[in-house]
Scaffold this active site. Structure first.
Site, short mmCIF file in Angstrom:
data_model
loop_
_atom_site.label_atom_id
_atom_site.label_comp_id
_atom_site.label_asym_id
_atom_site.label_seq_id
_atom_site.Cartn_x
_atom_site.Cartn_y
_atom_site.Cartn_z
N HIS A 181 0.87 -1.73 -0.32
CA HIS A 181 -0.02 -0.18 -0.36
C HIS A 181 0.98 1.08 0.05
O HIS A 181 2.45 1.57 0.02
CB HIS A 181 -1.16 -0.13 1.07
CG HIS A 181 -2.20 -0.80 0.90
ND1 HIS A 181 -3.61 -0.87 1.68
CD2 HIS A 181 -1.92 -2.50 0.62
CE1 HIS A 181 -3.75 -2.26 1.15
NE2 HIS A 181 -3.20 -2.73 0.88
N ALA A 401 -20.63 -34.13 1.53
CA ALA A 401 -21.58 -34.28 0.92
C ALA A 401 -22.35 -34.59 2.45
O ALA A 401 -23.85 -34.49 2.88
CB ALA A 401 -22.42 -34.33 0.10
#
Length: 683
Positions: A181, A401
């Site tokens: 940054h 699942a």
């Protein structure tokens, strides 16, 4: 204002000891650091954003830090997904957020930043990108304009205004960020080639950051905690090395405007640098930069925080106990389990849902690969509610699942039985985890197996549950999670090919010359490629996509590509496999170019195909006519926010039938677990 956490249950565990940071009394040593959750709405932290952070506070951490890359200025946008601190419009929303966090006994801070060259000119306000010098970042691609003194003065004032808004919004403190940054771009000789008073020596390169912090301190007063997420080593020869970073750190310490360092390592200007030298994923070891932080600790005096791949409580405990850090960031670990501190306090550390470093949360922010509620707190409850009446639930299939369906159904209070045809639970995860880079995926299975044991769910492996066996259980609900098998049916000459499953599980050996066809852009073909290339095989990886690994998180994509290059893996893009046939002592694969239609033949000894899975539906198809709902799961009901029993009009003695995961269509681990949770939390 000083914020106090509830005292809670204090033990001798180093992680549960309180810590005083400026005026903030933190209830323990575990925090979640700032990150881009993408849950904001137009730069504002509204309900979704607030609920996400509130859940972590409810789960017991000491502090949550919001606003990853929150923008101080209009020219600090990367196109969305940031909090917008550039106007007072955000203050009431921050007040709501901080009130919710404080009500749970935790503190909250905000990251305040200007992106500099990491911003974009092609979104939001369409403003030119500014930076210390006119040097383009590879990853975010903007060509910046070199800042003049008016830019510097404007952005320093913006830092102060943004900090003031944080405090008026009820934040307990804030941090700036160096790294890639703007402040960090001034600090690093890689990105700062100025010859004025803001370039050259360490003191000059630090000048902008020192000015910003002086302005912040004047804006917020002496009692507010202000820190800096600080690079302690860029890890490159033309950047800031350890000694340069230490000199810079001492400058910030001597100025007296900061109260802590949040230590980070490396760079973020390319995808590879970001994923291997800054935000470590599955290709990196757990907590890879702790040694660097320990060196930094010996040379600095301010409190230290560190978060980078610290995935488990044992590693976090070591970091605090040995005095390497004062506060430990477990950011992605909290995405996996926002209640990990609460579980630690209760003595249930073994029940913490583990972070496995898959970095799915960096790809589909902020969805954890095996926590379907993270980032969905407004639509899915993070805790499973008990059902009104217990039902008998039969789950067929023990992959991700089926395991999740059984776990959630049991948490609901239902009587659950799980049937798996294979000798071991795990389904396709067992195949995926056989690849060296993805071995930690097995923790997804292991955690659910432990949870089923805790819940007392009977598990029947080596048991093929056919129609008669299922009906003999007199179920109320049947959930088919039978998964799929490698899909080669579409290919002319499929009988001459092997699947990625065959190779990764060792049932088929790799030959010296191998062609791997990747029809998905997911991890299986790439894993198989590395598996064979490391054995010294000559590997050609082909895909119909316009680039390799197109469906992967960028963390995996760049790491796989790096290793392909190191091992000399050849590749072809835009090439669709049409046919495989025999020729002499080998095979010939016919490809058709996706853009031109031109056909090309490739001779090889072995063809390995990855094209997703074809669902296994034989038993489901047989049961549909007997089910009260005819095996139909209404998607409108499934995605509705309200929980409760499905409206089917099911008569006594009948059952509802549902199908989930790859038994429906070839997708990924997250999709299977999310589908199971969403369905079973309603049953």
């Amino acid at each position: 204002m000083t914020r106090h956490a509830d005292a809670g249950d204090r033990t001798s565990d180093p992680l549960l000891q309180p810590f005083q940071l400026k005026s903030i009394q933190l209830r323990n040593r575990i925090v979640s650091t700032s990150h881009a959750s993408m849950l904001d709405e137009g730069g504002m932290p509204l309900e979704r954003y607030q609920r996400y952070h509130e859940e972590k506070a409810r789960g017991g951490l000491a502090m949550t830090m919001v606003g990853g890359s929150a923008m101080t200025s209009p020219d600090s946008s990367w196109g969305g997904g940031q909090l917008d601190l550039s106007s007072d419009r955000i203050i009431p929303h921050l007040q709501q957020l901080s009130a919710r966090i404080h009500a749970q006994g935790a503190a909250v801070m905000c990251q305040v930043s200007h992106l500099g060259r990491r911003a974009t000119s092609f979104a939001n306000h369409w403003l030119p990108v500014v930076a210390p010098s006119r040097i383009r970042e590879t990853r975010n691609r903007a060509f910046p304009r070199e800042m003049d003194r008016s830019d510097i003065d404007r952005i320093v004032a913006d830092f102060a205004d943004a900090a003031r808004r944080c405090v008026e919004g009820g934040m307990d403190g804030l941090e700036t960020v160096t790294g890639g940054h703007l402040i960090g771009q001034f600090l690093s000789p890689r990105t700062n080639q100025r010859t004025d008073g803001f370039g050259g020596s360490a003191r000059n390169r630090a000048r902008f950051g020192l000015m910003a912090h002086e302005a912040i301190r004047k804006a917020v007063g002496d009692d507010v905690a202000v820190g800096i997420r600080f690079v302690i080593d860029e890890g490159v020869s033309d950047g800031s090395d350890v000694e340069d970073c230490l000199e810079l750190a001492r400058l910030f310490e001597r100025e007296g405007h900061i109260d802590f360092f949040n230590c980070i390592y490396g760079r973020m200007d390319t995808e590879l640098a970001l994923t291997e030298d800054n935000m470590p994923g599955m290709f990196q070891a757990n907590a890879p930069f702790l040694g660097k932080v320990e060196q930094f600790r010996k040379e600095t005096r301010l409190p230290l925080l560190h978060a980078a791949g610290i995935r488990d409580l044992a590693t976090a405990r070591h970091a605090v106990r040995e005095g390497i850090v004062d506060l430990v960031g477990m950011t992605r670990a909290h995405i996996a389990d926002p209640h990990l501190v609460e579980k630690l306090i209760r003595g249930e550390e073994d029940r913490v849902r583990p972070c496995i470093g898959a970095s799915y949360c960096l790809y589909k922010k902020v969805n954890c690969i095996h926590n379907p509620t993270s980032g969905r707190e407004t639509t899915l409850s993070p805790t499973v509610a008990r059902a009104g009446e217990p039902l008998k639930v039969v789950v067929v299939g023990g992959g991700p699942a089926g395991l999740e369906a059984a776990r959630v159904s049991a948490e609901r209070g239902h009587v659950v039985a799980l049937y798996e045809a294979a000798p071991k639970l795990g389904g396709q995860i067992l195949v995926a985890a056989s690849a060296a880079e993805r071995k930690d995926l097995i923790a997804i299975v292991d955690w659910r197996v432990r949870e089923l044991e805790h819940l007392g769910v009977p598990v029947h492996c080596n048991t093929y549950a056919d129609t008669d066996a299922i009906l003999a259980q007199s179920p109320d609900i049947v959930i088919m999670a039978t998964g799929g098998v490698p899909d080669l049916e579409w290919l002319d000459g499929a009988e001459l090919c092997d699947s990625v499953w065959d190779v990764l599980t060792g049932s088929v050996a790799g030959k010296d010359d191998v062609l791997i066809y990747d029809g998905t852009g997911r991890q299986p073909a790439a894993s198989c490629t590395l598996h064979l290339a490391r054995q010294g095989k000559a590997v050609l990886l082909a895909t119909p996509d316009d680039s390799l690994s197109i469906e992967m998180p960028y963390t995996d994509k760049s790491s796989f590509r790096r290793r392909f290059a190191e091992l000399g893996v050849r590749s072809m893009t835009d090439m669709r496999l049409v046919r495989v046939s025999r020729r002499a002592n080998g095979l010939v694969a016919l490809f058709r170019h996706e853009l031109t239609g031109a056909e090309t033949e490739i001779e090889t000894k072995q063809v390995v195909v990855e094209h997703g899975t074809a669902p296994l539906t034989e038993v489901y198809d047989d049961l549909r006519g007997r089910a009260a709902n005819r095996g139909v799961t209404d998607p409108r009901w499934l995605i509705a926010r309200e929980s409760g029993a499905e409206r089917t009009g099911r008569a006594p003695g009948t059952f509802d039938l549902h199908r989930i995961g790859d038994a429906v269509a070839s997708r990924d681990i997250y999709s299977s677990i999310h589908e199971a949770y969403r369905l079973c939390s309603k049953l």
